[in-house]
Design an enzyme around this catalytic site. Structure first.
Site, PDB file in Angstrom:
ATOM      1  N   CYS A  28      32.821 -26.164  63.646  1.00 33.58           N
ATOM      2  CA  CYS A  28      33.445 -24.773  63.331  1.00 33.58           C
ATOM      3  C   CYS A  28      32.371 -23.738  62.941  1.00 33.58           C
ATOM      4  O   CYS A  28      32.768 -22.888  63.244  1.00 33.58           O
ATOM      5  CB  CYS A  28      34.805 -24.581  64.134  1.00 33.58           C
ATOM      6  SG  CYS A  28      36.221 -25.404  64.402  1.00 33.58           S
ATOM      7  N   HIS A  65      36.286 -16.972  62.919  1.00 27.95           N
ATOM      8  CA  HIS A  65      36.408 -18.405  63.836  1.00 27.95           C
ATOM      9  C   HIS A  65      37.547 -18.219  64.398  1.00 27.95           C
ATOM     10  O   HIS A  65      39.025 -17.922  63.576  1.00 27.95           O
ATOM     11  CB  HIS A  65      35.476 -19.875  62.767  1.00 27.95           C
ATOM     12  CG  HIS A  65      36.161 -20.598  63.620  1.00 27.95           C
ATOM     13  ND1 HIS A  65      35.994 -20.812  65.156  1.00 27.95           N
ATOM     14  CD2 HIS A  65      37.441 -21.399  63.035  1.00 27.95           C
ATOM     15  CE1 HIS A  65      36.579 -21.459  65.556  1.00 27.95           C
ATOM     16  NE2 HIS A  65      37.387 -22.706  64.127  1.00 27.95           N
ATOM     17  N   ASN A 123      39.952 -22.541  70.870  1.00 31.88           N
ATOM     18  CA  ASN A 123      39.013 -22.439  69.290  1.00 31.88           C
ATOM     19  C   ASN A 123      37.725 -23.401  70.614  1.00 31.88           C
ATOM     20  O   ASN A 123      37.777 -24.126  70.884  1.00 31.88           O
ATOM     21  CB  ASN A 123      40.000 -23.382  68.952  1.00 31.88           C
ATOM     22  CG  ASN A 123      38.585 -23.948  67.695  1.00 31.88           C
ATOM     23  OD1 ASN A 123      37.614 -23.623  67.262  1.00 31.88           O
ATOM     24  ND2 ASN A 123      39.490 -24.664  66.497  1.00 31.88           N
TER      25      ASN A 123
HETATM   26  O1  UT7 Z   1      38.653 -24.933  63.898  1.00 33.28           O
HETATM   27  C1  UT7 Z   1      38.575 -25.536  62.587  1.00 33.28           C
HETATM   28  C2  UT7 Z   1      40.478 -25.457  61.902  1.00 33.28           C
HETATM   29  N1  UT7 Z   1      41.090 -25.530  62.681  1.00 33.28           N
HETATM   30  C3  UT7 Z   1      42.590 -24.603  62.444  1.00 33.28           C
HETATM   31  O2  UT7 Z   1      42.378 -24.205  61.271  1.00 33.28           O
HETATM   32  C4  UT7 Z   1      44.061 -25.349  63.135  1.00 33.28           C
HETATM   33  C5  UT7 Z   1      44.517 -25.264  61.779  1.00 33.28           C
HETATM   34  N2  UT7 Z   1      45.737 -25.563  61.845  1.00 33.28           N
HETATM   35  C6  UT7 Z   1      46.790 -24.792  63.292  1.00 33.28           C
HETATM   36  O3  UT7 Z   1      46.379 -24.317  63.540  1.00 33.28           O
HETATM   37  C7  UT7 Z   1      48.371 -25.051  63.428  1.00 33.28           C
HETATM   38  O4  UT7 Z   1      48.309 -26.047  61.960  1.00 33.28           O
HETATM   39  C8  UT7 Z   1      48.755 -26.351  64.910  1.00 33.28           C
HETATM   40  C9  UT7 Z   1      48.750 -24.777  65.527  1.00 33.28           C
HETATM   41  C10 UT7 Z   1      47.271 -27.172  64.758  1.00 33.28           C
HETATM   42  C11 UT7 Z   1      50.292 -26.333  64.382  1.00 33.28           C
HETATM   43  O5  UT7 Z   1      51.329 -25.215  64.005  1.00 33.28           O
HETATM   44  P1  UT7 Z   1      52.362 -25.571  62.999  1.00 33.28           P
HETATM   45  O6  UT7 Z   1      52.754 -24.192  63.331  1.00 33.28           O
HETATM   46  O7  UT7 Z   1      51.432 -26.273  61.010  1.00 33.28           O
HETATM   47  O8  UT7 Z   1      53.395 -26.956  63.348  1.00 33.28           O
HETATM   48  P2  UT7 Z   1      53.074 -28.151  63.003  1.00 33.28           P
HETATM   49  O9  UT7 Z   1      52.272 -29.149  62.942  1.00 33.28           O
HETATM   50  O10 UT7 Z   1      54.209 -27.844  61.468  1.00 33.28           O
HETATM   51  O11 UT7 Z   1      53.983 -28.735  63.917  1.00 33.28           O
HETATM   52  C12 UT7 Z   1      55.429 -28.366  63.750  1.00 33.28           C
HETATM   53  C13 UT7 Z   1      56.596 -28.919  65.192  1.00 33.28           C
HETATM   54  C14 UT7 Z   1      56.153 -30.428  64.985  1.00 33.28           C
HETATM   55  O12 UT7 Z   1      58.146 -31.326  65.848  1.00 33.28           O
HETATM   56  P3  UT7 Z   1      58.402 -31.160  64.485  1.00 33.28           P
HETATM   57  O13 UT7 Z   1      58.492 -32.585  64.084  1.00 33.28           O
HETATM   58  O14 UT7 Z   1      59.179 -30.168  63.408  1.00 33.28           O
HETATM   59  O15 UT7 Z   1      60.143 -31.533  65.267  1.00 33.28           O
HETATM   60  C15 UT7 Z   1      55.653 -30.789  65.861  1.00 33.28           C
HETATM   61  O16 UT7 Z   1      55.645 -32.135  66.175  1.00 33.28           O
HETATM   62  O17 UT7 Z   1      55.548 -28.424  66.769  1.00 33.28           O
HETATM   63  C16 UT7 Z   1      55.592 -29.360  67.076  1.00 33.28           C
HETATM   64  N3  UT7 Z   1      54.448 -29.902  67.825  1.00 33.28           N
HETATM   65  C17 UT7 Z   1      54.633 -29.138  69.169  1.00 33.28           C
HETATM   66  N4  UT7 Z   1      55.287 -28.630  69.629  1.00 33.28           N
HETATM   67  C18 UT7 Z   1      55.353 -28.212  71.222  1.00 33.28           C
HETATM   68  C19 UT7 Z   1      53.163 -29.642  67.673  1.00 33.28           C
HETATM   69  N5  UT7 Z   1      51.992 -29.649  68.630  1.00 33.28           N
HETATM   70  C20 UT7 Z   1      53.073 -28.924  69.335  1.00 33.28           C
HETATM   71  C21 UT7 Z   1      52.459 -28.294  70.680  1.00 33.28           C
HETATM   72  N6  UT7 Z   1      54.062 -28.246  71.606  1.00 33.28           N
HETATM   73  N7  UT7 Z   1      51.553 -28.139  71.273  1.00 33.28           N
END
Ligand code: UT7
Length: 344
Positions: free
Chosen positions: A121, A268, A298
């Site tokens: 990225c 980005h 993204n």
């Molecule tokens: O481009 C390169 C750089 N990339 C980035 O900077 C991306 C950085 N990370 C992010 O943008 C975020 O961490 C995400 C959008 C990927 C995830 O958001 P988050 O608030 O960090 O969520 P999480 O990974 O802590 O997950 C929270 C919950 C989990 O469920 P439990 O374990 O709390 O029951 C996940 O399983 O959300 C769940 N989850 C979803 N639920 C519905 C993860 N993906 C999804 C989904 N739909 N698509």
């Protein structure tokens, strides 16, 4: 060295911009019919409402050509005017040749150097820094830099953690040597820390092995050829926010500028919450940050030039304004460029 180009005082300017997004748009609801997610979750956690996806026969080079041609037209140049062509991509059409070679041929160019940059990225930010240095050193006068991706080809469409995040597209700039010393691309800063490489990666399809003694050659190929993105999202998120805060401070210092000098932040586009956190650290009003993640998702190396092109097409850029471009990527590789806008 070409005496025409050999000016230590030369400044490098963005002379033309272009962008291209594939026709097909996938909504969050469409995704929610495929994996266990919802429009509400995706919007609230990422800011994404939709993404563009390539057609089955549409490759990264095709997107790059469309964005590149628009940037050339915008600059009032033709491909024969170019001294170099660089494609930043993490989704090349092939292992080799470079996607830049394919783009050069498709645009009708010949002879000038063309190569790819892989900094995921951050590829466009890396490319801008690399080319600015080469151009200042007198190597090139006109260069086409394209960030182009078909991320949908390396996404695991059954993994809700990642498939909701990415989209396809291409953005391009023509960089030219100019004589307006008051403006142009200023100092950039780049970083990488490979210790974090396993937090965000896509294993490569080329998993063949050299034939072992006594083995038949046909056993040398791993036909599965699967490569999908793996990400430990919340760890990436936390480090991205920290590193982007640091790199913005660093690039401001490198250019002897203050936070309040920034007219436009062009980040980005990974997650709206990362964008908001960065703007907060800069005390920058949200109106001065370009946001396209809602429409594009993204698009990896295409996201910064697509955001820049979006701002340009809206008529947002004025002569003398200060632009801060930044990106954070798998690797981890991150960096920032500063530009004083020189088009009138
Ligand atoms: O481009 C390169 C750089 N990339 C980035 O900077 C991306 C950085 N990370 C992010 O943008 C975020 O961490 C995400 C959008 C990927 C995830 O958001 P988050 O608030 O960090 O969520 P999480 O990974 O802590 O997950 C929270 C919950 C989990 O469920 P439990 O374990 O709390 O029951 C996940 O399983 O959300 C769940 N989850 C979803 N639920 C519905 C993860 N993906 C999804 C989904 N739909 N698509």
């Amino acid at each position: 060295m070409n005496p025409l180009l050999a000016s230590k005082q030369a400044t490098v300017h963005i002379r033309g911009l272009g962008g291209y997004l594939p026709e097909r748009v996938m909504s969050n609801d469409e995704l929610a019919a495929m994996v266990d997610t919802s429009d509400e979750w995706i919007r609230s956690r990422t800011g994404i409402t939709q993404r563009h996806l390539v057609a089955p026969d549409e490759m990264t080079a095709d997107l790059a050509c469309k964005a590149g041609k628009q940037a050339l037209d915008d600059a009032g140049l033709i491909v024969a005017d170019l001294d170099a062509l660089v494609v930043a991509t993490t989704t090349p059409d092939m292992i080799f040749p470079a996607t830049a070679s394919i783009v050069q041929a498709k645009l009708g160019g010949q002879g000038f150097p063309a190569w790819d940059i892989q900094a995921v990225c951050s590829g466009f930010v890396y490319g801008l820094a690399q080319l600015e240095g080469m151009m200042r050193a007198g190597m090139f006068r006109h260069v086409l830099l394209i960030g182009a991706e078909s991320m949908s080809r390396i996404v695991d469409w059954s993994d809700r953690n990642t498939c909701v995040l990415f989209g396809d597209g291409a953005g391009a700039v023509v960089l030219s040597i100019g004589d307006d010393d008051a403006c142009g691309i200023m100092r950039s800063v780049l970083h990488c820390d490979g210790a974090y490489r396993e937090l965000l990666m896509a294993k490569h399809a080329n998993r063949g092995r050299p034939p072992q003694s006594g083995q038949s050659v046909s056993m040398n190929v791993d036909a599965a050829g699967v490569s999908a993105i793996h990400m430990r999202g919340n760890e990436v998120f936390r480090i991205a926010v920290n590193k982007l805060g640091e790199v913005v401070t660093e690039v401001l210092a490198a250019n002897a500028m203050k936070k309040s000098d920034i007219d436009w932040l062009i980040p980005h586009q990974a997650n709206i919450r990362i964008l908001h956190a960065t703007a907060k650290k800069l005390h920058l009003p949200l109106e001065r940050m370009v946001i396209t993640v809602d429409q594009h998702a993204n698009t990896s190396s295409a996201s910064v030039p697509l955001a820049l092109n979006h701002l340009y097409r809206q008529g947002g850029l004025k002569y003398g304004q200060v632009l801060l471009l930044e990106a954070f990527a798998g690797g981890f590789a991150w960096g920032a460029n500063m530009i004083r806008w020189s088009r009138k």
